[in-house]
Design an enzyme around this catalytic site. Structure first.
Site, mmCIF file in Angstrom:
data_model
loop_
_atom_site.group_PDB
_atom_site.id
_atom_site.type_symbol
_atom_site.label_atom_id
_atom_site.label_comp_id
_atom_site.label_asym_id
_atom_site.label_seq_id
_atom_site.Cartn_x
_atom_site.Cartn_y
_atom_site.Cartn_z
ATOM 1 C CG ASP A 138 -2.044 0.822 1.509
ATOM 2 O OD1 ASP A 138 -2.249 1.584 0.391
ATOM 3 O OD2 ASP A 138 -2.500 1.789 2.849
ATOM 4 C CD GLU A 167 0.062 -6.094 7.599
ATOM 5 O OE1 GLU A 167 -0.971 -5.966 5.822
ATOM 6 O OE2 GLU A 167 -0.839 -5.907 7.981
ATOM 7 C CE1 TYR A 170 -4.316 0.471 9.987
ATOM 8 C CE2 TYR A 170 -3.323 -1.878 10.007
ATOM 9 C CZ TYR A 170 -3.429 -0.029 10.186
ATOM 10 O OH TYR A 170 -2.516 -0.029 9.540
ATOM 11 C CD GLU A 203 1.158 -1.457 9.499
ATOM 12 O OE1 GLU A 203 0.281 -1.828 9.039
ATOM 13 O OE2 GLU A 203 2.031 -2.105 9.265
#
Ligand code: GCB
Length: 643
Positions: free
Chosen positions: A208, A449, A502, A538
């Site tokens: 990303d 990840e 998230y 994160e």
């Protein structure tokens, strides 16, 4: 496969990846510095540039553009180095270009460098993304796979064979990513001629951030004597008030060099010295290297001067900053100098307007000022190694670093194959070789990840982590996961569990009320299974600066703040147990590929891309200083007013 050219962009890089597999690392990669025996000449600045727009991207090699000045083989434009090339012009073809671009710089080399046969002249590229081929005066010097680590070549011979001291440097750089590159990617040709023009292809990736390309860090020419210090490795510890510095110096270019090592304090006072290429130095009344906000005098660095004298009496001198500290991990704590360290920091990117990922001192100094302003004691080099100058700053300011390799977006099962693993191991070797002496670096992160639930991931990470440990036994190793705790095949091998999540963003969007429960469950599951300390590596939410709503709605500053507050409530419970850190995603907004989920880039920054604070930055500032005031020892001048 349709057009004649397709596959070629990829082929060039694949070939390169295979070569890099066969290669094993030779020599050290000390950061070039001036010394009584060494000179550095920065050859950054304006270079000539051309993108190879030919359908196969291969015209430069066919026509041998490296053989004569680039301007003689076609049009050139000015290109700043260091900088990404993507955002420098108004041409979207160059912004989104995939394939080979050509850089060229002509310069004069000091005549004395050439005349003195005892001088070794090196050319070093801080980083160029992704695959590079380097020529000097039309002669090929070296190739390098990997976009975030330095490479260099001894150019003395070729310069001495040329007439005069004129030098033409040509660097061809290819940003194509394949299944075996790091990060990986694939090239996809669109062959439906009713929808796409002939030769149309795209670069697919699973990460990303924008795949910025070009020569991203300084290009330096530097000299050493023929008999030269090639590498230095220091490992530090202490016992009571005695600091212990074990060192190993490798000298190349001659036999039986005499090595002398002198350690000086900040005020220039010599505190210890030793003779021999390896040994142990003891420092009485040691000043340890402490993190920012953990000690009144953080980032203390000694200077280690190494002298290597050849049989003919010529001496090479190199000075290395040395911070004396230890790092240990228990099942619930991260210890620096035997004291618990709690990471309250940020994840970053090398990213800014216009220059993309190009090295930029004003940006780096501003970012350090912002990190210190907000009470951040640490950052992770998500998702690739940052410039060495950034680590030097971290050493001096006492900012703790989790040093990550570019293993991001490993999602395709074919990227767990032998060729990928071999390349990944070389990248780790290059990373450890470059960064091993930085006291700020306290942990290696081998990936972000990856698809760590896929069957080959277990063996892959077992090998990767154990080989990284064998390269450096003094630092813990981690990788960053977002997979299911019960099915993660890499977690058994790491020292610290780093989790990205998230909640209320990618899952249950809009429902911040679920965060508390989901985050507690996450922590309890992971700790219950692995009994290893955990960092929330994160968490965050996009916020478009200036967008407001109360009650909060996604993409507003209020929503970002609410997400953060909900996470913090859980961190405050769990940091009494086994949670050893929290790193916000992200320090600043950054550019990404164009997708329907991104509005001109990722907006999870607590600062905008121009480094202006959003509401979340003030929230974190209060929190980080509060934590520091509870747990740290602060110098009077840094004490935050709202303690
Ligand atoms: C992640 C990735 C990071 C992304 C972030 C996001 O898990 O590690 O590279 O930018 O999420 O914002 O989606």
């Amino acid at each position: 496969m349709g057009s004649t050219g397709e596959g070629l962009v990829v082929k060039c890089v694949l070939l390169a990846a295979v070569c890099s597999v066969c290669r094993s690392l030779q020599g050290g990669m000390l950061f070039p510095t001036d010394s009584p025996s060494r000179e550095v000449k920065d050859v950054s600045g304006l270079w000539r540039f051309r993108a190879d727009l030919s359908p196969e991207r291969n015209r430069g090699f066919e026509e041998e553009w490296f053989k004569s000045p680039l301007a003689e083989t076609g049009p050139v434009i000015d290109m700043p180095v260091p900088s990404s090339y993507n955002d420098i012009t108004q041409d979207s073809k160059l912004r989104d270009f995939i394939g080979w671009v050509w850089y060229e710089k002509e310069l004069w080399v000091p005549a004395r460098w050439i005349q003195d046969q005892g001088t070794r002249i090196m050319l070093r590229v801080g980083s160029a993304h992704y695959y590079s081929v380097l020529w000097v005066n039309g002669v090929k010097m070296t190739e390098h796979a990997g976009g975030h680590l330095p490479f260099e070549s001894d150019i003395s011979g070729v310069l001495r064979q040329s007439t005069g001291s004129h030098c033409r440097i040509t660097i061809a750089v290819n940003n194509t990513l394949s299944l075996d590159t790091l990060p990986p990617g694939t090239i996809q040709y669109m062959n439906d001629r009713t929808r796409y023009p002939a030769g149309f292809f795209v670069q697919n990736t699973n990460f990303d951030f924008f795949n910025y390309a070009g020569i991203h860090r300084s290009v330096l020419m530097y000299t050493t004597p023929k008999v030269h210090i090639d590498d230095i490795t220091v490992e530090t510890s202490f016992s009571d008030n005695i600091g212990l510095v074990s060192y190993n110096v490798s000298v190349l270019g001659g036999s039986k060099p005499a090595v002398k090592v002198t350690l000086s304090a900040k005020d220039g006072r010599c505190v210890a010295s030793a003779n021999g290429s390896r040994g142990l130095i003891k420092v009485t009344d040691v000043n340890l290297w402490w993190p920012y906000l953990m000690h009144e005098n953080p980032g203390y660095l000694y200077s280690m001067e190494v002298q290597a004298t050849a049989e003919d009496g010529q001496t090479d001198v190199y000075t290395l900053p040395v911070g004396i500290r230890t790092v240990k991990v228990t099942s619930t704590q991260f210890l620096i100098n035997n004291k618990p360290f709690y990471f309250h920091g940020v994840n970053k990117h090398e990213d800014a307007d216009i220059r993309g990922k190009g090295f930029d001192w004003p940006l780096i100094v501003k970012d350090f000022n912002l990190m210190k302003w907000m009470g951040s004691n640490s950052f992770r080099t998500s998702h690739y190694p940052y410039a060495e100058e950034v680590l030097q700053m971290a050493d001096r300011h006492g900012i703790v670093v989790i040093d990550e390799c570019p293993g991001v977006g490993i999602k395709d099962i074919r990227s767990f194959g032998n060729a990928s693993l071999a390349h990944h191991l070389i990248v780790m070797e290059e990373l450890v070789r470059r960064d091993k002496n930085h006291p700020s670096v306290v942990m290696w992160s081998v990936a972000n990840e990856p698809a760590s639930e896929m069957p080959p991931a277990g063996l892959y990470f077992k090998e990767l982590v154990s080989r990284t440990r064998s390269l450096d036994s003094t630092r813990p190793v981690t990788f960053i996961t977002n997979s299911n705790y019960a099915r993660d095949l890499g977690a058994p091998y790491v020292d610290v569990i780093c989790i990205n999540s998230y909640f209320s963003w990618y899952h249950d969007p809009g429902h911040t009320e679920v965060i508390g429960l989901q985050l507690s469950t996450q922590f309890d599951n992971w700790y219950g299974k692995y009994k290893k300390p955990i960092i929330q590596s994160e968490y965050g939410a996009d916020a478009v600066a200036g967008l407001h709503s109360d009650p909060p709605m996604m993409f507003t500053e209020e929503y970002q703040k609410t997400v953060l507050q909900n996470y913090h409530n859980v961190f405050d419970q769990k940091r009494k147990e086994f949670v050893i850190g929290e790193l916000i995603w992200n320090f600043a907004d950054f550019m990404t590929a164009q997708t329907i989920a991104r509005v001109v880039g990722n907006k999870k920054g607590i600062f905008t891309r121009q480094r202006q604070p959003k509401a979340g930055a003030f929230l974190l500032r209060e929190r980080y200083w509060r934590i520091a005031n509870e747990t740290g020892v602060l110098p009077i001048w840094t004490r935050y007013p709202c303690q």
